[in-house]
Design a protein around this motif. Structure first.
Motif, short mmCIF file in Angstrom:
data_model
loop_
_atom_site.label_atom_id
_atom_site.label_comp_id
_atom_site.label_asym_id
_atom_site.label_seq_id
_atom_site.Cartn_x
_atom_site.Cartn_y
_atom_site.Cartn_z
N ILE A 112 0.86 -1.19 0.00
CA ILE A 112 0.00 0.00 0.00
C ILE A 112 0.90 1.24 0.00
O ILE A 112 2.04 1.19 0.48
N ASP A 113 0.37 2.33 -0.55
CA ASP A 113 1.14 3.58 -0.62
C ASP A 113 0.89 4.43 0.62
O ASP A 113 0.20 4.01 1.56
N LYS A 114 1.43 5.66 0.60
CA LYS A 114 1.32 6.52 1.80
C LYS A 114 -0.12 6.93 2.11
O LYS A 114 -0.44 7.35 3.21
N ASN A 115 -1.01 6.78 1.10
CA ASN A 115 -2.44 7.08 1.32
C ASN A 115 -3.24 5.82 1.67
O ASN A 115 -4.48 5.83 1.63
N HIS A 116 -2.51 4.73 1.97
CA HIS A 116 -3.13 3.44 2.33
C HIS A 116 -3.93 2.83 1.18
O HIS A 116 -4.86 2.06 1.41
N LYS A 117 -3.55 3.19 -0.05
CA LYS A 117 -4.20 2.59 -1.23
C LYS A 117 -3.27 1.51 -1.78
O LYS A 117 -2.04 1.66 -1.78
N GLU A 118 -3.88 0.41 -2.26
CA GLU A 118 -3.06 -0.67 -2.82
C GLU A 118 -2.31 -0.19 -4.06
O GLU A 118 -2.85 0.58 -4.87
N THR A 119 -1.05 -0.58 -4.19
CA THR A 119 -0.25 -0.22 -5.35
C THR A 119 0.60 -1.42 -5.75
O THR A 119 1.01 -2.22 -4.91
N LYS A 120 0.89 -1.51 -7.05
CA LYS A 120 1.80 -2.55 -7.53
C LYS A 120 3.21 -1.99 -7.72
O LYS A 120 4.15 -2.72 -8.03
N ASP A 121 3.34 -0.68 -7.56
CA ASP A 121 4.61 0.02 -7.79
C ASP A 121 5.39 0.10 -6.47
O ASP A 121 5.04 0.86 -5.57
N LYS A 122 6.47 -0.68 -6.39
CA LYS A 122 7.26 -0.70 -5.15
C LYS A 122 7.82 0.69 -4.83
O LYS A 122 7.96 1.06 -3.67
N ALA A 123 8.12 1.48 -5.88
CA ALA A 123 8.69 2.81 -5.66
C ALA A 123 7.70 3.74 -4.91
O ALA A 123 8.11 4.69 -4.27
N LYS A 124 6.41 3.43 -5.02
CA LYS A 124 5.40 4.24 -4.32
C LYS A 124 4.94 3.59 -3.01
O LYS A 124 4.13 4.16 -2.29
N ALA A 125 5.44 2.40 -2.75
CA ALA A 125 4.96 1.64 -1.59
C ALA A 125 5.46 2.23 -0.27
O ALA A 125 6.56 2.75 -0.18
N CYS A 126 4.59 2.12 0.74
CA CYS A 126 4.95 2.53 2.10
C CYS A 126 4.88 1.38 3.08
O CYS A 126 5.44 1.44 4.16
N ALA A 127 4.14 0.34 2.71
CA ALA A 127 4.01 -0.81 3.60
C ALA A 127 3.74 -2.07 2.79
O ALA A 127 3.24 -2.01 1.65
N ILE A 128 4.10 -3.20 3.38
CA ILE A 128 3.80 -4.52 2.81
C ILE A 128 2.61 -5.07 3.58
O ILE A 128 2.62 -5.09 4.82
N THR A 129 1.59 -5.50 2.86
CA THR A 129 0.39 -6.01 3.54
C THR A 129 0.27 -7.53 3.46
O THR A 129 -0.50 -8.13 4.20
N ALA A 130 1.02 -8.16 2.54
CA ALA A 130 1.00 -9.62 2.43
C ALA A 130 2.23 -10.08 1.68
O ALA A 130 2.84 -9.31 0.92
N GLY A 131 2.62 -11.33 1.90
CA GLY A 131 3.77 -11.89 1.19
C GLY A 131 4.07 -13.29 1.66
O GLY A 131 3.50 -13.77 2.65
N LYS A 132 4.96 -13.96 0.94
CA LYS A 132 5.40 -15.31 1.30
C LYS A 132 6.92 -15.36 1.24
O LYS A 132 7.54 -14.76 0.35
N TRP A 133 7.50 -16.10 2.18
CA TRP A 133 8.96 -16.25 2.25
C TRP A 133 9.30 -17.69 2.62
O TRP A 133 8.45 -18.43 3.09
N THR A 134 10.56 -18.07 2.40
CA THR A 134 11.06 -19.34 2.92
C THR A 134 12.01 -19.04 4.06
O THR A 134 12.96 -18.25 3.90
N ASP A 135 11.77 -19.62 5.22
CA ASP A 135 12.65 -19.42 6.38
C ASP A 135 13.93 -20.21 6.13
O ASP A 135 13.91 -21.44 6.10
N PRO A 136 15.07 -19.53 5.92
CA PRO A 136 16.30 -20.27 5.62
C PRO A 136 16.76 -21.18 6.76
O PRO A 136 17.37 -22.21 6.52
N TYR A 137 16.43 -20.81 8.00
CA TYR A 137 16.90 -21.57 9.15
C TYR A 137 16.20 -22.92 9.30
O TYR A 137 16.75 -23.83 9.91
N THR A 138 14.98 -23.01 8.75
CA THR A 138 14.22 -24.27 8.85
C THR A 138 13.85 -24.86 7.50
O THR A 138 13.55 -26.05 7.40
N GLY A 139 13.83 -24.02 6.45
CA GLY A 139 13.36 -24.45 5.13
C GLY A 139 11.85 -24.42 5.01
O GLY A 139 11.29 -24.75 3.96
N LYS A 140 11.17 -23.99 6.08
CA LYS A 140 9.70 -23.99 6.08
C LYS A 140 9.15 -22.68 5.53
O LYS A 140 9.82 -21.64 5.60
#
Length: 245
Positions: A112-140
């Motif tokens: 989301i951007d500084k106005n709390h609107k969803e954006t696909k442009d990382k350059a305008k982003a102010c926060a991450i609201t969702a995502g997925k990662w792999t934990d390197p320490y466990t592989g989970k």
């Protein structure tokens, strides 16, 4: 404490210096093809710059590192300002968010951007609201934002006790916010298990990541001139020797 790391309280008044790339000569850096690396994706964690260095180069550099004992001096978290802004062109994009964006499973992030609107442009982003990662320490997998924790490959308390207490404020700021080499997106559970310990007391349970962890730990110690303990040097020598490349 690990709670402060995982809480993500951010320093939006401070701008971190550029992290800088690997200090290793180019002929000691391995390509993704040479490593057979195709991450970050499910089951395969992101690799920092130093994790892509040749083991023989790192074994040589390990021999040159200063060996000493941890100086249990007073550690003040405020002397290591972290989650700082990564450039003066943003008022909200910090090293914590940059690490999360760099290390995500491709295409999983929502901003989301500084106005709390969803954006696909990382350059305008102010926060991450969702995502997925792999934990390197466990592989989970890490599928929920609230489960994300951020680690420093050499924890701030450890770096402080091995010479970092004498660094300039600028160098501490650079280290604490280095998205290229130092910051690792892991889970809050893994952070609690690590308890800010050095490598002699903590090696990730994920055997597929132990070589890369040792490479990163050694490479970052070289990059920043961090002293290592005799016990850590022994563990690093063993882990690096077991690496394929």
């Amino acid at each position: 404490s690990s709670d402060l790391y995982s809480s993500g309280r951010e320093n939006c008044q401070i701008i971190a210096p550029e992290p800088g790339g690997s200090t290793a000569p180019v002929n000691n850096q391995l390509s993704d093809d040479e490593l057979g690396y195709s991450g970050p994706k499910k089951g395969i964690a992101y690799l920092q710059n130093e994790a892509k260095l040749k083991k023989d180069y790192l074994l040589d550099e390990l021999k040159k590192l200063q060996v000493g004992k941890e100086n249990k001096n007073s550690f003040k978290m405020e002397e290591w300002p972290h989650w700082a802004l990564i450039s003066d062109s943003s008022t909200c994009w910090t090293s914590r968010k940059e690490a999360m964006a760099n290390q995500e499973i491709s295409g999983s992030l929502k901003f989301i951007d500084k106005n709390h609107k969803e954006t696909k442009d990382k350059a305008k982003a102010c926060a991450i609201t969702a995502g997925k990662w792999t934990d390197p320490y466990t592989g989970k997998p890490i599928d929920k934002l609230e489960d994300v924790g951020i680690d420093h490959i050499v924890p701030l308390q450890v770096a402080n006790s091995l010479g970092g207490n004498e660094w300039s404020t600028e160098k501490r700021l650079q280290y604490a916010n280095d998205t290229q080499s130092v910051l690792i997106v892991t889970s809050k559970d893994s952070l609690k298990k690590r308890k800010n310990q050095d490598l002699a007391k903590f090696v990730p349970e994920n055997k597929k990541y132990q070589c890369e962890f040792a490479k990163s730990y050694t490479g970052v110690s070289v990059k920043y001139g961090i002293t290592i303990t005799k016990e850590s040097k022994e563990v690093l020598t063993k882990l690096l020797s077991n690496c394929n490349l």
